[in-house]
Scaffold this motif. Structure first.
Motif, PDB file in Angstrom:
ATOM      1  N   PRO A  74       0.795  -1.228   0.000  1.00 52.86           N
ATOM      2  CA  PRO A  74       0.000   0.000   0.000  1.00 52.86           C
ATOM      3  C   PRO A  74       0.827   1.277   0.000  1.00 52.86           C
ATOM      4  O   PRO A  74       0.416   2.283  -0.598  1.00 52.86           O
ATOM      5  CB  PRO A  74      -0.837  -0.134   1.282  1.00 52.86           C
ATOM      6  N   LEU A  75       1.999   1.281   0.653  1.00 52.23           N
ATOM      7  CA  LEU A  75       2.851   2.465   0.628  1.00 52.23           C
ATOM      8  C   LEU A  75       3.590   2.630  -0.695  1.00 52.23           C
ATOM      9  O   LEU A  75       4.336   3.601  -0.882  1.00 52.23           O
ATOM     10  CB  LEU A  75       3.864   2.422   1.778  1.00 52.23           C
ATOM     11  N   GLY A 102       1.851  -1.987   5.198  1.00 51.19           N
ATOM     12  CA  GLY A 102       0.411  -2.210   5.108  1.00 51.19           C
ATOM     13  C   GLY A 102      -0.001  -3.424   4.314  1.00 51.19           C
ATOM     14  O   GLY A 102      -1.187  -3.674   4.119  1.00 51.19           O
ATOM     15  N   THR A 159      -0.132  -6.712   4.776  1.00 53.66           N
ATOM     16  CA  THR A 159      -0.985  -7.757   5.317  1.00 53.66           C
ATOM     17  C   THR A 159      -2.434  -7.316   5.478  1.00 53.66           C
ATOM     18  O   THR A 159      -3.332  -8.140   5.669  1.00 53.66           O
ATOM     19  CB  THR A 159      -0.460  -8.255   6.685  1.00 53.66           C
ATOM     20  N   ASN A 160      -2.680  -6.012   5.400  1.00 51.54           N
ATOM     21  CA  ASN A 160      -4.043  -5.506   5.517  1.00 51.54           C
ATOM     22  C   ASN A 160      -4.710  -5.271   4.168  1.00 51.54           C
ATOM     23  O   ASN A 160      -5.868  -4.881   4.117  1.00 51.54           O
ATOM     24  CB  ASN A 160      -4.041  -4.186   6.293  1.00 51.54           C
ATOM     25  N   ALA A 161      -3.996  -5.508   3.092  1.00 52.19           N
ATOM     26  CA  ALA A 161      -4.518  -5.240   1.762  1.00 52.19           C
ATOM     27  C   ALA A 161      -4.963  -6.530   1.089  1.00 52.19           C
ATOM     28  O   ALA A 161      -4.303  -7.562   1.209  1.00 52.19           O
ATOM     29  CB  ALA A 161      -3.459  -4.541   0.906  1.00 52.19           C
TER      30      ALA A 161
END
Length: 266
Positions: A223-224, A258, A260-262
């Motif tokens: 995500p970054l 980020g 693991t949250n995507a």
């Protein structure tokens, strides 16, 4: 005064598989910058010597120990050297690990056994050896470098690697609870896609265009929108090892931009 002034830090896997900044090398320098005395451990004496040179340029005292940390004699060797040189061990930074891709159906037991010996048994042996010294001096910290593959699929057949890293995470949690009354804190840094020499070596047979495409694809999954660096891992490790985290134990910090949250990209 740095956070590790008068502290003795053992860094296993302190060398680097190739030129550049691997997690062990960068973490050693971060500890050096913050005043630690260092015990640098690796199987590769040349890589170890280079890390020692960098650490000394940052003003830190260090010794180097060439050892196989998946072997009990190797662990005893570096622990004895640390105590002889500095009289104590305050932090164990456990960086050693290997990985390989392979379907469960084709994976040889010998490779499975090696994966667990390097990724789990080495941590067991090191913790067993250093905890008594930490108890003797009023406490200490163990930092295990793990992987997001221990928590979720990363789209590759990683049964052996994922299982070994998950086992290491749980070992850290168990040690943390058992020795919390002795003020020995144990945590894991769970690493996502990081651009280190290990990655470069894994894909060294690809041509330049293919390597660049792979790096772009890896960054796009985060995500970054960038891969991590060894310095990201080093700073998270130093936080967990320091008194800034004196109420943090038996847990994981996920350093993955980020990922693991995507949801996986289609």
């Amino acid at each position: 005064m740095g956070r590790f002034e008068d502290k003795v830090v053992v860094v296993t896997g302190a060398g680097s598989i190739a030129d550049g900044w691997g997690n062990g090398r960068a973490t050693s320098v971060v500890y050096a910058d913050e005043g630690a005395k260092l015990v640098l451990v690796d199987r590769n004496p040349d890589a170890l010597a280079h890390t020692a040179e960098l650490v000394e340029k940052h003003g830190a005292k260090c010794i180097t120990v060439t050892a196989d940390v998946s072997d009990a004699d190797g662990v005893a060797h570096f622990v004895d050297a640390a105590i002889e040189a500095f009289g104590r061990i305050d932090v164990l930074q456990a960086n050693v690990g290997i990985g390989s891709i392979g379907s469960l159906l084709n994976y040889e037991q010998s490779k499975w056994d090696l994966m667990f010996r390097v990724n789990v048994t080495s941590l067991f042996l090191a913790a067993k050896a250093v905890v008594p010294h930490m108890k003797r001096t009023g406490g200490g910290a163990i930092v295990n470098v793990s992987s997001i593959a221990s928590m979720r699929s990363v789209g590759q057949p990683f049964a052996a690697y994922s299982s070994s890293k998950a086992a290491a995470n749980q070992l850290i949690r168990a040690i943390a609870v058992e020795f919390a009354p002795d003020n020995v804190r144990c945590n894991s840094v769970v690493v996502g896609y990081v651009d280190t020499p290990t990655v470069a070596v894994a894909y060294r047979n690809l041509d330049t265009e293919a390597r660049e495409s792979l790096q772009h694809d890896r960054a796009a999954l985060v995500p970054l929108r960038r891969q991590g660096t060894a310095w990201d891992i080093a700073r998270a490790s130093a936080y967990l090892a320091s008194d800034d985290a004196q109420f943090v134990t038996g847990t994981e910090i996920v350093v993955d931009g980020g990922m693991t949250n995507a949801a996986p990209h289609s």
